[in-house]
Design an enzyme around this catalytic site. Structure first.
Site, short mmCIF file in Angstrom:
data_model
loop_
_atom_site.label_atom_id
_atom_site.label_comp_id
_atom_site.label_asym_id
_atom_site.label_seq_id
_atom_site.Cartn_x
_atom_site.Cartn_y
_atom_site.Cartn_z
N GLU A 243 0.84 -1.20 0.00
CA GLU A 243 0.00 0.00 0.00
C GLU A 243 0.88 1.24 0.00
O GLU A 243 1.74 1.41 0.87
CB GLU A 243 -0.93 0.05 1.20
N GLU B 11 5.06 4.88 3.53
CA GLU B 11 4.59 6.18 4.03
C GLU B 11 5.81 7.06 4.31
O GLU B 11 6.86 6.56 4.70
CB GLU B 11 3.76 5.99 5.30
N ASP C 188 -2.95 12.08 -2.11
CA ASP C 188 -3.14 13.53 -2.06
C ASP C 188 -3.58 14.02 -3.44
O ASP C 188 -2.87 13.82 -4.43
CB ASP C 188 -1.82 14.20 -1.67
N LYS D 242 -5.52 21.97 -6.38
CA LYS D 242 -5.33 23.24 -7.05
C LYS D 242 -4.59 23.01 -8.37
O LYS D 242 -3.62 22.25 -8.41
CB LYS D 242 -4.54 24.21 -6.17
N ASP E 120 -11.61 10.27 -3.99
CA ASP E 120 -12.89 10.96 -3.92
C ASP E 120 -12.85 12.28 -4.70
O ASP E 120 -13.75 13.09 -4.57
CB ASP E 120 -13.29 11.22 -2.46
#
Length: 221
Positions: A50, A75, A125, A129, A161
């Protein structure tokens, strides 16, 4: 980090964290630093990776639900990895390892070619913008790196999303010659192995549709 998270690094990192050889940056991975998964996990088993594991909710749930499979969380945020280790310890998870590193470098340098059975990118992320869109993870270059790490017949799963980012993901992977859609219609069904996380709840509360995608790694020539 909190005292508990500091303890995680002191007491739990030797058990869970892969110490990746570094290049110049703190979260880089040195070329030629490939691991041998059977040595890291102590067995030969399917490997699920992941990218952007956050606080580890999704991957801890997955690892505890599938003890016959090995899991790797990638991560860059130290506190998130600490929370993941604490959660893994509480859940008694033994088949999970973590690496604090940039995901593209993990795919390129740390993981052996064709070693990953499933690669997950859930709610990356969105850099929503327009001036920041270039920072998004899902690019043709990323697709090439993912194709190198995923075995023939392996699966790349994605969810977001952000509608515009979902369409970008789909465009990138539809154009990647190494991958083929494993869904019909516009979007894949929700992956049942993905536990409902705070990110997904937040998006749903804001009225954003959750988009899933799934692609199969084509067989190498």
């Amino acid at each position: 980090m909190t005292d508990g998270q500091e303890r995680a690094w002191t007491d739990l990192a030797p058990r869970y964290v892969i110490d990746a050889p570094r290049d110049d940056a703190a979260t880089s991975v040195r070329p030629g630093a490939a691991i041998t998964p059977s040595d890291v996990w102590g067995r030969d088993a399917p490997l699920v990776v992941e990218i952007g594991s956050g606080q580890g909710h999704a991957i801890i749930h997955a690892a505890s639900s599938a003890p016959e499979t090995d899991f790797l969380a990638i991560e860059v945020f130290t506190a998130g990895l600490a929370r993941t280790m604490l959660g893994a310890e509480k859940a008694g998870v033994e088949n999970l390892r973590l690496v604090e590193a940039n995901a593209p470098e993990v795919l390129e340098h740390l993981l052996p070619p064709a070693s990953v059975d499933e690669l997950w990118v859930f709610f990356p992320d969105p850099w929503h913008k327009n001036k920041h869109n270039k920072r998004r993870l899902l690019t043709p270059e990323f697709a090439t790196l993912a194709a190198g790490a995923v075995r023939d017949g392996g699966v790349l799963r994605l969810a977001t999303d952000w509608e515009q980012y979902a369409r970008q993901m789909r465009d990138v992977l539809d154009a990647a010659p190494e991958f083929a859609r494993s869904f019909e219609g516009e979007w894949a069904d929700r992956f049942p192995g993905r536990v409902l996380t705070a990110f997904e709840r937040k998006g749903a509360r804001a009225g954003r549709a959750i988009r899933d995608l799934a692609y199969v790694r084509r067989h190498r020539g």
